[in-house]
Scaffold this active site. Structure first.
Site, PDB file in Angstrom:
ATOM      1  N   HIS A  74      34.871  83.348 -34.617  1.00 20.89           N
ATOM      2  CA  HIS A  74      34.872  83.458 -36.084  1.00 20.89           C
ATOM      3  C   HIS A  74      34.101  84.696 -36.536  1.00 20.89           C
ATOM      4  CE1 HIS A  74      35.083  78.772 -35.825  1.00 20.89           C
ATOM      5  NE2 HIS A  74      36.179  79.360 -35.377  1.00 20.89           N
ATOM      6  N   HIS A 231      43.842  78.437 -39.228  1.00 22.02           N
ATOM      7  CA  HIS A 231      42.649  78.697 -38.418  1.00 22.02           C
ATOM      8  C   HIS A 231      43.023  79.260 -37.053  1.00 22.02           C
ATOM      9  CE1 HIS A 231      38.452  78.343 -37.257  1.00 22.02           C
ATOM     10  NE2 HIS A 231      38.902  77.960 -36.070  1.00 22.02           N
ATOM     11  N   HIS A 261      42.722  79.682 -26.999  1.00 21.99           N
ATOM     12  CA  HIS A 261      41.849  80.800 -26.633  1.00 21.99           C
ATOM     13  C   HIS A 261      42.192  81.388 -25.266  1.00 21.99           C
ATOM     14  CE1 HIS A 261      39.305  80.508 -30.101  1.00 21.99           C
ATOM     15  NE2 HIS A 261      39.015  79.249 -29.864  1.00 21.99           N
TER      16      HIS A 261
END
Length: 271
Positions: A74, A231, A261
């Site tokens: 983030h 997101h 990821h």
């Protein structure tokens, strides 16, 4: 190179550990995004990623990997969104080998706000044009990055066991909905939370920083439609920025299907 005009001081809990961490994001005289604690230093780089199971963890790989920073995605996304290509995040010298960037509200919103308050110095270095496609595929998941003549667009497909997120495609178009990506919070299945916490994970989860997915709804009002999907777009912006190449500036069509990821990082290494 673009850096901050002044320090940004932030304190908050880690999403995984629930421990409170205090960080100072500092202007830099050299290009690169670094994480430091005392005399230990880690460059944000895909080759320094040591885990991508639940979040992205980087370490000082060439110096014994005795300093690790978790959940950097983030913060990295906020740097990309603000065009920062030279900053240093300094942790207080806590007696732990692995620290976390504070989860804050679960998105990049507060990071971006604090960076804007601090102000900027310099100009972001030019981003090289993407000349050839990049493709990384594993089973039913894929990350495809295609050269484009226009601003980067990211189209992300998720397929969660949830009525609003089943076979759901969402697209980021920078001039239209980038703010919705910036403020999209992390998420997870509510039914899995107790199991994760027994494993020592997700100890910092709250209703304010995480969107919990129930069988047919969510534990909190969404900030925008399909927020969890957005997101995922925020995550890949941060993960690809580990390359030092700002994905929002490289003029590409980025297509992602049911990834996470681990695939993001593999694509970053290829990029």
């Amino acid at each position: 190179m673009k850096t901050l005009k002044s320090n940004v001081n932030i304190k908050g809990v880690g999403l995984m550990s629930g421990v409170e961490f205090e960080v100072t994001v500092k202007p830099s005289n050299s290009k690169g995004i670094y994480f430091t604690k005392g005399d230990k230093k880690i460059l944000a780089n895909p080759n320094n990623v040591v885990s991508s199971d639940h979040c992205v963890v980087v370490a000082n790989v060439n110096d014994g990997a005795d300093f690790k920073v978790a959940l950097i995605e983030h913060f990295m996304a906020a740097c990309a969104i603000c065009g920062l290509d030279g900053v240093e995040m300094e942790f207080q010298n806590l007696p732990v080998d692995m620290v976390e960037t504070p989860i804050l509200d679960g998105s990049s919103k507060i990071w971006v706000e604090e960076f804007n308050k601090a102000g900027f110095v310099g100009e972001e270095d030019p981003t090289p044009a993407l000349k050839n496609p990049v493709l990384f595929q594993k089973d039913k998941s894929a990350v495809i990055i295609l050269p484009s003549e226009e601003e980067t667009k990211i189209t992300y497909a998720v397929n969660f066991n949830h009525p609003q997120l089943k076979n759901r495609w969402v697209q980021m178009i920078q001039g239209e909905n980038l703010n919705e990506i910036v403020e999209a919070r992390t998420f997870g299945y509510l039914k899995d939370l107790e199991t994760f916490q027994k494993m020592g994970l997700s100890k910092g989860v709250t209703i304010d920083n995480t969107v919990g997915m129930t069988e047919d709804g969510f534990t909190t009002d969404l900030r925008s439609e399909f927020e969890p999907n957005k997101h995922k777009i925020l995550d890949i912006i941060g993960d690809l920025y580990l390359t030092g190449i700002n994905p929002l500036k490289m003029k590409a069509n980025i297509l992602v299907k049911e990834a996470g990821h681990a695939l993001h990082i593999q694509a970053a290494k290829m990029l």
